[in-house]
Design a protein around this motif. Structure first.
Motif, PDB file in Angstrom:
ATOM      1  N   ASP A   9       0.879  -1.160   0.000  1.00 29.10           N
ATOM      2  CA  ASP A   9       0.000   0.000   0.000  1.00 29.10           C
ATOM      3  C   ASP A   9       0.925   1.220   0.000  1.00 29.10           C
ATOM      4  O   ASP A   9       2.138   1.090   0.233  1.00 29.10           O
ATOM      5  CB  ASP A   9      -0.884  -0.036   1.248  1.00 29.10           C
ATOM      6  CG  ASP A   9      -1.681   1.241   1.423  1.00 29.10           C
ATOM      7  OD1 ASP A   9      -2.350   1.662   0.468  1.00 29.10           O
ATOM      8  OD2 ASP A   9      -1.613   1.819   2.526  1.00 29.10           O
ATOM      9  N   LEU A  10       0.394   2.420  -0.224  1.00 28.41           N
ATOM     10  CA  LEU A  10       1.242   3.620  -0.285  1.00 28.41           C
ATOM     11  C   LEU A  10       1.081   4.498   0.960  1.00 28.41           C
ATOM     12  O   LEU A  10       1.956   4.545   1.817  1.00 28.41           O
ATOM     13  CB  LEU A  10       0.927   4.411  -1.558  1.00 28.41           C
ATOM     14  CG  LEU A  10       1.846   5.589  -1.878  1.00 28.41           C
ATOM     15  CD1 LEU A  10       3.297   5.132  -2.040  1.00 28.41           C
ATOM     16  CD2 LEU A  10       1.364   6.302  -3.141  1.00 28.41           C
ATOM     17  N   ASP A  11      -0.054   5.180   1.079  1.00 30.20           N
ATOM     18  CA  ASP A  11      -0.284   6.082   2.215  1.00 30.20           C
ATOM     19  C   ASP A  11      -0.410   5.290   3.509  1.00 30.20           C
ATOM     20  O   ASP A  11      -1.189   4.339   3.594  1.00 30.20           O
ATOM     21  CB  ASP A  11      -1.567   6.880   2.013  1.00 30.20           C
ATOM     22  CG  ASP A  11      -1.480   7.852   0.845  1.00 30.20           C
ATOM     23  OD1 ASP A  11      -0.502   7.780   0.095  1.00 30.20           O
ATOM     24  OD2 ASP A  11      -2.403   8.675   0.685  1.00 30.20           O
ATOM     25  N   ILE A 109       3.121  -1.673  -6.027  1.00 27.47           N
ATOM     26  CA  ILE A 109       2.272  -0.820  -5.196  1.00 27.47           C
ATOM     27  C   ILE A 109       0.837  -0.933  -5.689  1.00 27.47           C
ATOM     28  O   ILE A 109       0.571  -0.817  -6.889  1.00 27.47           O
ATOM     29  CB  ILE A 109       2.725   0.651  -5.254  1.00 27.47           C
ATOM     30  CG1 ILE A 109       4.085   0.817  -4.557  1.00 27.47           C
ATOM     31  CG2 ILE A 109       1.679   1.569  -4.601  1.00 27.47           C
ATOM     32  CD1 ILE A 109       4.688   2.204  -4.689  1.00 27.47           C
ATOM     33  N   THR A 111      -2.693   0.874  -4.429  1.00 27.68           N
ATOM     34  CA  THR A 111      -3.226   1.878  -3.521  1.00 27.68           C
ATOM     35  C   THR A 111      -4.560   2.395  -4.030  1.00 27.68           C
ATOM     36  O   THR A 111      -4.819   2.374  -5.237  1.00 27.68           O
ATOM     37  CB  THR A 111      -2.228   3.051  -3.373  1.00 27.68           C
ATOM     38  OG1 THR A 111      -2.838   4.113  -2.628  1.00 27.68           O
ATOM     39  CG2 THR A 111      -1.810   3.598  -4.733  1.00 27.68           C
ATOM     40  N   ASN A 112      -5.384   2.881  -3.117  1.00 30.40           N
ATOM     41  CA  ASN A 112      -6.633   3.525  -3.515  1.00 30.40           C
ATOM     42  C   ASN A 112      -6.462   5.024  -3.698  1.00 30.40           C
ATOM     43  O   ASN A 112      -7.432   5.747  -3.913  1.00 30.40           O
ATOM     44  CB  ASN A 112      -7.735   3.236  -2.484  1.00 30.40           C
ATOM     45  CG  ASN A 112      -8.309   1.836  -2.640  1.00 30.40           C
ATOM     46  OD1 ASN A 112      -8.067   1.159  -3.640  1.00 30.40           O
ATOM     47  ND2 ASN A 112      -9.073   1.393  -1.660  1.00 30.40           N
ATOM     48  N   LYS A 113      -5.234   5.503  -3.612  1.00 29.88           N
ATOM     49  CA  LYS A 113      -4.918   6.889  -3.960  1.00 29.88           C
ATOM     50  C   LYS A 113      -5.095   7.051  -5.469  1.00 29.88           C
ATOM     51  O   LYS A 113      -4.809   6.133  -6.240  1.00 29.88           O
ATOM     52  CB  LYS A 113      -3.462   7.166  -3.588  1.00 29.88           C
ATOM     53  CG  LYS A 113      -3.012   8.610  -3.579  1.00 29.88           C
ATOM     54  CD  LYS A 113      -1.519   8.653  -3.295  1.00 29.88           C
ATOM     55  CE  LYS A 113      -1.030  10.060  -2.956  1.00 29.88           C
ATOM     56  NZ  LYS A 113      -1.372  10.423  -1.578  1.00 29.88           N
ATOM     57  N   ALA A 118      -0.755   9.175  -7.225  1.00 27.77           N
ATOM     58  CA  ALA A 118       0.149   8.148  -6.689  1.00 27.77           C
ATOM     59  C   ALA A 118       1.461   8.143  -7.466  1.00 27.77           C
ATOM     60  O   ALA A 118       2.544   8.093  -6.867  1.00 27.77           O
ATOM     61  CB  ALA A 118      -0.513   6.779  -6.748  1.00 27.77           C
ATOM     62  N   GLY A 136      -2.781   2.760  -8.917  1.00 22.30           N
ATOM     63  CA  GLY A 136      -3.567   3.628  -8.072  1.00 22.30           C
ATOM     64  C   GLY A 136      -5.029   3.519  -8.454  1.00 22.30           C
ATOM     65  O   GLY A 136      -5.391   2.743  -9.342  1.00 22.30           O
ATOM     66  N   GLY A 169       0.461  -3.634   4.162  1.00 20.27           N
ATOM     67  CA  GLY A 169      -0.448  -2.495   4.253  1.00 20.27           C
ATOM     68  C   GLY A 169      -0.694  -2.101   5.694  1.00 20.27           C
ATOM     69  O   GLY A 169      -0.180  -2.728   6.620  1.00 20.27           O
ATOM     70  N   ASP A 174      -6.520  -3.377   3.342  1.00 19.55           N
ATOM     71  CA  ASP A 174      -5.360  -4.126   2.838  1.00 19.55           C
ATOM     72  C   ASP A 174      -5.419  -5.583   3.276  1.00 19.55           C
ATOM     73  O   ASP A 174      -5.094  -6.495   2.505  1.00 19.55           O
ATOM     74  CB  ASP A 174      -4.060  -3.478   3.319  1.00 19.55           C
ATOM     75  CG  ASP A 174      -3.925  -2.039   2.850  1.00 19.55           C
ATOM     76  OD1 ASP A 174      -4.122  -1.804   1.646  1.00 19.55           O
ATOM     77  OD2 ASP A 174      -3.635  -1.163   3.677  1.00 19.55           O
TER      78      ASP A 174
END
Length: 220
Positions: A9-11, A109, A111-113, A118, A136, A169, A174
């Motif tokens: 995950d990212l954030d 990666i 992510t839901n960004k 992203a 993303g 995550g 996640d």
């Protein structure tokens, strides 16, 4: 090594975006003439990208004069300005990414960004490392987490079986993504999920530092 691919995950996992989220939310609230929030309050609104921020704020506050469409539009405007405000990798993330590269372990990666945002954040803060897949949020082309679509796609494109993939995550979404994809999960306790007070996480999945993730990857 136990795993050939680690998907992040990212954030809240690789990048601490709490300052960015807080600046975005409070700038949007100021424009709308609404209350300001603390960092922890803003983090609790996280989940589902920009549309999720709007939805979660309105579920808590129920502002009669602001609908979801308007809230999302205003938040997105400020997010486009502050998406990298105060954003930095968490402590020792560089050590983990270096370890993966030194040992020939692929990394991705999911992510839901927003996808474009992203990519910009990764280019600004994580450009030292090569990622073998970045997905993303792009709901016109594929579903968001916890749908396993992008995990499955990465597994197939890299020809890596599910038992050789670890998802890393910081939120329940996640954990559910990994469950739906039938892969292992490492739940980072330094991220947003802990602030949100998420429960029901298997204790064996929790990691409190980078060293514990490396141990999982090694199979120790």
């Amino acid at each position: 090594m136990k795993y050939d691919l680690v998907i992040f995950d990212l954030d809240g996992t690789l990048l601490d975006t709490s300052k960015s989220i807080t600046k975005t939310v409070n700038s949007a609230m100021e424009e709308l003439g609404k209350k300001q929030y603390s960092v922890n309050e803003c983090v609790k609104f996280v989940g589902g990208g920009v549309s999720g921020l709007a939805r979660n704020i309105l579920e808590k506050e129920k502002y009669p004069d602001v609908n979801n469409k308007k809230m999302e539009k205003v938040i997105r405007k400020h997010y486009d300005v502050y998406f990298d405000y105060g954003v930095e990798p968490y402590e020792k993330i560089s050590e983990l990414l270096d370890f993966l590269e030194q040992n020939g372990i692929k990394k991705g990666i999911v992510t839901n960004k927003d996808h474009k945002t992203a990519l910009s954040a990764i280019e600004k803060k994580l450009s030292k490392w090569k990622f073998d897949g970045i997905f993303g949020s792009n709901e016109k082309e594929y579903p968001n987490k916890p749908n396993p679509y992008n995990v499955d796609k990465m597994s197939k494109s890299l020809n890596i079986p599910k038992e050789k993939i670890l998802f890393v995550g910081d939120m329940l979404v996640d954990v559910n993504t990994a469950k739906n994809a039938e892969i292992d999960i490492a739940y980072c306790e330094w991220g947003f999920g802990k602030v949100k007070g998420e429960t029901g996480i298997n204790e064996d999945a929790k990691v409190s530092n980078i060293e514990e993730i490396i141990e999982k990857i090694k199979g120790e």
